[in-house]
Design a protein around this motif. Structure first.
Motif, PDB file in Angstrom:
ATOM      1  N   MET A   1     -10.109 -10.672  16.092  1.00 20.73           N
ATOM      2  CA  MET A   1     -10.471  -9.958  17.319  1.00 20.73           C
ATOM      3  C   MET A   1     -11.855  -9.377  17.225  1.00 20.73           C
ATOM      4  SD  MET A   1      -8.322  -7.384  19.734  1.00 20.73           S
ATOM      5  CE  MET A   1      -6.990  -8.752  20.084  1.00 20.73           C
ATOM      6  N   ASN A   2     -12.797  -9.930  18.071  1.00 24.22           N
ATOM      7  CA  ASN A   2     -14.146  -9.283  18.040  1.00 24.22           C
ATOM      8  C   ASN A   2     -14.162  -7.909  18.898  1.00 24.22           C
ATOM      9  OD1 ASN A   2     -14.969 -11.130  16.390  1.00 24.22           O
ATOM     10  ND2 ASN A   2     -15.480 -12.498  17.827  1.00 24.22           N
ATOM     11  N   TRP A   3     -13.197  -7.758  19.693  1.00 25.08           N
ATOM     12  CA  TRP A   3     -13.388  -6.756  20.718  1.00 25.08           C
ATOM     13  C   TRP A   3     -12.961  -5.397  19.986  1.00 25.08           C
ATOM     14  CZ3 TRP A   3      -9.795  -3.151  22.588  1.00 25.08           C
ATOM     15  CH2 TRP A   3      -9.854  -2.322  23.610  1.00 25.08           C
ATOM     16  N   ARG A   4     -13.817  -4.405  20.281  1.00 25.18           N
ATOM     17  CA  ARG A   4     -13.606  -3.123  19.844  1.00 25.18           C
ATOM     18  C   ARG A   4     -13.815  -1.971  20.927  1.00 25.18           C
ATOM     19  NH1 ARG A   4     -16.852  -1.720  14.588  1.00 25.18           N
ATOM     20  NH2 ARG A   4     -15.149  -2.461  13.665  1.00 25.18           N
ATOM     21  N   HIS A  38     -17.079   4.910  13.428  1.00 20.01           N
ATOM     22  CA  HIS A  38     -17.553   3.681  14.251  1.00 20.01           C
ATOM     23  C   HIS A  38     -18.310   4.043  15.448  1.00 20.01           C
ATOM     24  CE1 HIS A  38     -15.104   1.597  11.472  1.00 20.01           C
ATOM     25  NE2 HIS A  38     -15.708   0.392  11.609  1.00 20.01           N
ATOM     26  N   ASP A 206     -13.255  -1.155  28.474  1.00 23.00           N
ATOM     27  CA  ASP A 206     -13.746  -0.821  27.120  1.00 23.00           C
ATOM     28  C   ASP A 206     -12.651   0.132  26.348  1.00 23.00           C
ATOM     29  OD1 ASP A 206     -15.741  -2.900  26.843  1.00 23.00           O
ATOM     30  OD2 ASP A 206     -17.050  -1.719  28.044  1.00 23.00           O
ATOM     31  N   ARG A 258      -6.371  -2.186  13.448  1.00 21.30           N
ATOM     32  CA  ARG A 258      -6.887  -3.512  13.621  1.00 21.30           C
ATOM     33  C   ARG A 258      -8.168  -3.710  14.296  1.00 21.30           C
ATOM     34  NH1 ARG A 258      -2.233  -4.459  17.989  1.00 21.30           N
ATOM     35  NH2 ARG A 258      -3.909  -5.736  19.122  1.00 21.30           N
ATOM     36  N   PHE A 259      -8.760  -2.443  15.003  1.00 18.75           N
ATOM     37  CA  PHE A 259      -9.982  -2.357  15.496  1.00 18.75           C
ATOM     38  C   PHE A 259     -11.203  -1.750  14.772  1.00 18.75           C
ATOM     39  CE2 PHE A 259      -6.733  -2.716  18.706  1.00 18.75           C
ATOM     40  CZ  PHE A 259      -7.051  -3.969  19.286  1.00 18.75           C
TER      41      PHE A 259
END
Length: 262
Positions: A1-4, A38, A206, A258-259
């Motif tokens: 999953m690319n979403w962060r 991050h 987001d 996961r993120f």
């Protein structure tokens, strides 16, 4: 999953800590620290009063705290209350007294403690608690009214209030105690986050939200990704996009991994 997520909204009791505890597991602390490393925001979103939230905020790199189910906003960096919304608790107390004999009540005095009508159980209330009369409580605008129905179960309280109408306020019932929380009308964790993120220039899409209680439903529905804890009641889980492991399994840390991997 690319979403962060650019913002992570976290309930406290039942999500970061066992209910009523200030103990955050090391894995959960580490995961939340990685969120900020991050470059994403961490917002504590809790039904706790400000004075109950500060011991948690002191352990975490939170950029903001939404307390009292959205009625009190606090900037931990500046140690400053930036918004406080209140209501007059008298009519609500009167209605609940008639419906729930033996209930005890407390109104929040932000940053200090509570005025109480009746005796709560040890550990129920954060800060300094002062006994008060009904008239004194009714004359005290507050962001948060709490009620415990002594010697009753959460199921008994939920049944007793199933047809309850309390005009002009938002209210929720806890799933672990016979406990009701009331805040001003149109104030929820979700509404507070919606306003806060617009100020920060972050969209709901987001945002990631994690919670376990009825008071978390609006927050979970608001967020781009809303995740319920594994021990959350079925009606809360049904409103979430997915379900995490329980708080005793460090479920919040497993979600964040996961993120924001180590």
């Amino acid at each position: 999953m690319n979403w962060r997520p650019h913002l992570v909204a976290l309930d406290i009791d039942g999500t970061l800590t066992p209910v009523g505890s200030n103990d955050i597991a090391p894995a959960v602390k580490a995961a939340i620290t990685r969120v900020t490393e991050h470059g994403s925001h961490v917002v504590l979103c809790t039904g706790r009063s400000l004075i109950g939230t500060t011991p948690i905020a002191a352990q975490l790199p939170a950029s903001f705290a939404v307390c009292s189910n959205g009625a009190v906003w606090w900037d931990p960096v500046k140690n400053e209350v930036t918004k406080r919304t209140t209501f007059d608790p008298g009519p609500t107390v009167k209605t609940l007294q008639a419906l729930l004999p033996g209930a005890v009540f407390a109104v929040e005095q932000t940053g200090v403690g509570n005025l109480s009508l009746g005796d709560f159980l040890p550990g129920d209330l954060w800060g300094v608690t002062s006994n008060a009369t009904f008239d004194e409580i009714a004359a005290t605008p507050t962001p948060r009214l709490v009620m415990r129905w002594l010697d009753r179960t959460p199921a008994e309280l939920s049944f007793a209030v199933k047809d309850l109408e309390l005009p002009g306020i938002e209210w929720s019932v806890d799933h672990t105690e016979a406990w009701l929380t009331a805040v001003p009308q149109n104030v929820t964790k979700g509404s507070a986050l919606d306003e806060l993120t617009r100020e920060l220039g972050i969209s709901a899409e987001d945002a990631l939200a994690i919670g376990d209680g009825s008071n978390d439903v609006e927050m979970l529905k608001w967020a781009g990704l809303g995740i319920a804890m594994g021990q959350a009641p079925a009606h809360v889980q049904s409103e979430a996009d997915s379900v995490a492991p329980t708080v005793l399994e460090d479920g919040a840390a497993q979600v964040l991994e996961r993120f924001f991997p180590a």
